[in-house]
Design a protein around this motif. Structure first.
Motif, mmCIF file in Angstrom:
data_model
loop_
_atom_site.group_PDB
_atom_site.id
_atom_site.type_symbol
_atom_site.label_atom_id
_atom_site.label_comp_id
_atom_site.label_asym_id
_atom_site.label_seq_id
_atom_site.Cartn_x
_atom_site.Cartn_y
_atom_site.Cartn_z
ATOM 1 N N GLU A 172 53.774 -17.441 -85.792
ATOM 2 C CA GLU A 172 52.830 -18.551 -85.602
ATOM 3 C C GLU A 172 53.464 -19.885 -85.957
ATOM 4 O O GLU A 172 53.255 -20.882 -85.260
ATOM 5 N N ALA A 173 54.243 -19.930 -87.023
ATOM 6 C CA ALA A 173 54.906 -21.176 -87.426
ATOM 7 C C ALA A 173 55.891 -21.641 -86.346
ATOM 8 O O ALA A 173 55.922 -22.815 -85.987
ATOM 9 N N ILE A 174 56.672 -20.713 -85.828
ATOM 10 C CA ILE A 174 57.642 -21.049 -84.775
ATOM 11 C C ILE A 174 56.916 -21.588 -83.547
ATOM 12 O O ILE A 174 57.303 -22.615 -82.976
ATOM 13 N N LEU A 175 55.848 -20.909 -83.152
ATOM 14 C CA LEU A 175 55.115 -21.343 -81.960
ATOM 15 C C LEU A 175 54.465 -22.705 -82.161
ATOM 16 O O LEU A 175 54.402 -23.504 -81.220
ATOM 17 N N LYS A 176 54.017 -23.016 -83.370
ATOM 18 C CA LYS A 176 53.467 -24.350 -83.638
ATOM 19 C C LYS A 176 54.532 -25.421 -83.435
ATOM 20 O O LYS A 176 54.293 -26.440 -82.796
ATOM 21 N N VAL A 177 55.721 -25.175 -83.982
ATOM 22 C CA VAL A 177 56.816 -26.143 -83.836
ATOM 23 C C VAL A 177 57.169 -26.312 -82.360
ATOM 24 O O VAL A 177 57.276 -27.431 -81.847
ATOM 25 N N VAL A 222 63.956 -29.036 -87.839
ATOM 26 C CA VAL A 222 63.014 -27.947 -87.589
ATOM 27 C C VAL A 222 62.876 -27.027 -88.795
ATOM 28 O O VAL A 222 61.832 -26.401 -88.968
ATOM 29 N N ALA A 223 63.883 -26.943 -89.630
ATOM 30 C CA ALA A 223 63.760 -26.136 -90.848
ATOM 31 C C ALA A 223 62.657 -26.708 -91.744
ATOM 32 O O ALA A 223 61.824 -25.973 -92.272
ATOM 33 N N GLU A 224 62.637 -28.021 -91.893
ATOM 34 C CA GLU A 224 61.576 -28.667 -92.682
ATOM 35 C C GLU A 224 60.210 -28.454 -92.032
ATOM 36 O O GLU A 224 59.221 -28.217 -92.719
ATOM 37 N N GLU A 225 60.165 -28.544 -90.702
ATOM 38 C CA GLU A 225 58.907 -28.302 -89.988
ATOM 39 C C GLU A 225 58.420 -26.882 -90.250
ATOM 40 O O GLU A 225 57.242 -26.661 -90.514
ATOM 41 N N LEU A 226 59.323 -25.908 -90.157
ATOM 42 C CA LEU A 226 58.954 -24.514 -90.407
ATOM 43 C C LEU A 226 58.435 -24.337 -91.830
ATOM 44 O O LEU A 226 57.438 -23.648 -92.059
ATOM 45 N N MET A 227 59.091 -24.974 -92.791
ATOM 46 C CA MET A 227 58.642 -24.864 -94.186
ATOM 47 C C MET A 227 57.256 -25.472 -94.361
ATOM 48 O O MET A 227 56.446 -24.961 -95.139
ATOM 49 N N SER A 228 56.954 -26.530 -93.612
ATOM 50 C CA SER A 228 55.625 -27.134 -93.721
ATOM 51 C C SER A 228 54.536 -26.190 -93.205
ATOM 52 O O SER A 228 53.377 -26.345 -93.545
ATOM 53 N N TYR A 229 54.926 -25.203 -92.392
ATOM 54 C CA TYR A 229 53.992 -24.197 -91.888
ATOM 55 C C TYR A 229 54.080 -22.890 -92.661
ATOM 56 O O TYR A 229 53.566 -21.871 -92.218
ATOM 57 N N ASP A 238 64.958 -16.935 -83.552
ATOM 58 C CA ASP A 238 64.781 -15.485 -83.574
ATOM 59 C C ASP A 238 64.234 -15.118 -84.946
ATOM 60 O O ASP A 238 64.478 -15.835 -85.928
ATOM 61 N N ILE A 239 63.519 -14.011 -85.013
ATOM 62 C CA ILE A 239 63.135 -13.439 -86.300
ATOM 63 C C ILE A 239 63.891 -12.125 -86.413
ATOM 64 O O ILE A 239 63.742 -11.236 -85.578
ATOM 65 N N LYS A 240 64.749 -12.058 -87.433
ATOM 66 C CA LYS A 240 65.545 -10.856 -87.682
ATOM 67 C C LYS A 240 65.419 -10.507 -89.156
ATOM 68 O O LYS A 240 65.647 -11.373 -90.008
ATOM 69 N N GLU A 241 65.060 -9.269 -89.423
ATOM 70 C CA GLU A 241 64.944 -8.778 -90.799
ATOM 71 C C GLU A 241 64.113 -9.726 -91.659
ATOM 72 O O GLU A 241 64.513 -10.098 -92.757
ATOM 73 N N GLU A 242 62.973 -10.148 -91.111
ATOM 74 C CA GLU A 242 61.999 -11.009 -91.787
ATOM 75 C C GLU A 242 62.534 -12.397 -92.134
ATOM 76 O O GLU A 242 62.027 -13.065 -93.021
ATOM 77 N N LYS A 243 63.548 -12.836 -91.426
ATOM 78 C CA LYS A 243 64.077 -14.193 -91.600
ATOM 79 C C LYS A 243 64.033 -14.912 -90.258
ATOM 80 O O LYS A 243 64.246 -14.302 -89.212
ATOM 81 N N VAL A 244 63.753 -16.198 -90.317
ATOM 82 C CA VAL A 244 63.746 -17.027 -89.111
ATOM 83 C C VAL A 244 65.147 -17.593 -88.926
ATOM 84 O O VAL A 244 65.659 -18.289 -89.797
#
Length: 145
Positions: free
Chosen positions: A43-48, A114-121, A97-103
């Protein structure tokens, strides 16, 4: 011997259930917790991607932004497709990509962090891998290595 191993396994499962109950996870397994984390990260990735897809380059009129989401395999991209005069454009603007529970941020050809954006979500800093950085240098980024 087999009975004592079975009893130990039952005891361990019951202890885990009690621990889960104590922290509010009474009917959850570890697999469900992981699935919830992956779902939140999807969901966070799709929001970004969807937010950035609203922005079109002002200098190219016939361009379309496309969000590509393969949830089954955890691949996500923002593509730019169209024509700039006589030149066909087909560019990957962002790729996750999401691999082994990591983005994994595989590419980001924008000026936003985008890393900061992902963290905000809600994506944890240590669950973000900068895939475009050489593996031997990732430990220096402050994100997952």
């Amino acid at each position: 011997m087999a009975k004592s191993l079975f009893s130990a396994a039952i005891h361990q499962r019951n202890c885990q259930k009690e621990k889960n109950k104590a922290i509010g996870l009474s009917n959850w397994s570890h697999k469900n917790i992981s699935m919830d984390k992956v779902t939140r990260y999807q969901e966070a990735i799709l929001k970004v991607l969807n937010e950035y897809a609203k922005i079109k380059p002002s200098n190219i009129k016939n361009i379309e932004n496309q969000v590509i989401a393969d949830k089954a395999n955890n691949h996500y991209q923002l593509m730019r497709v169209g024509w700039d005069k006589n030149e066909f454009i087909h560019d990957c603007v962002m790729h996750f990509d999401i691999k082994e529970e990591k983005v994994w941020i595989q590419c980001n050809w924008t000026d936003i962090d985008v890393a900061e954006e992902l963290m905000s979500y809600g994506v944890a800093r240590l669950d973000i891998v900068l895939g475009f950085i050489p593996e031997n240098e990732r430990a220096l980024t402050g994100y997952a290595a």
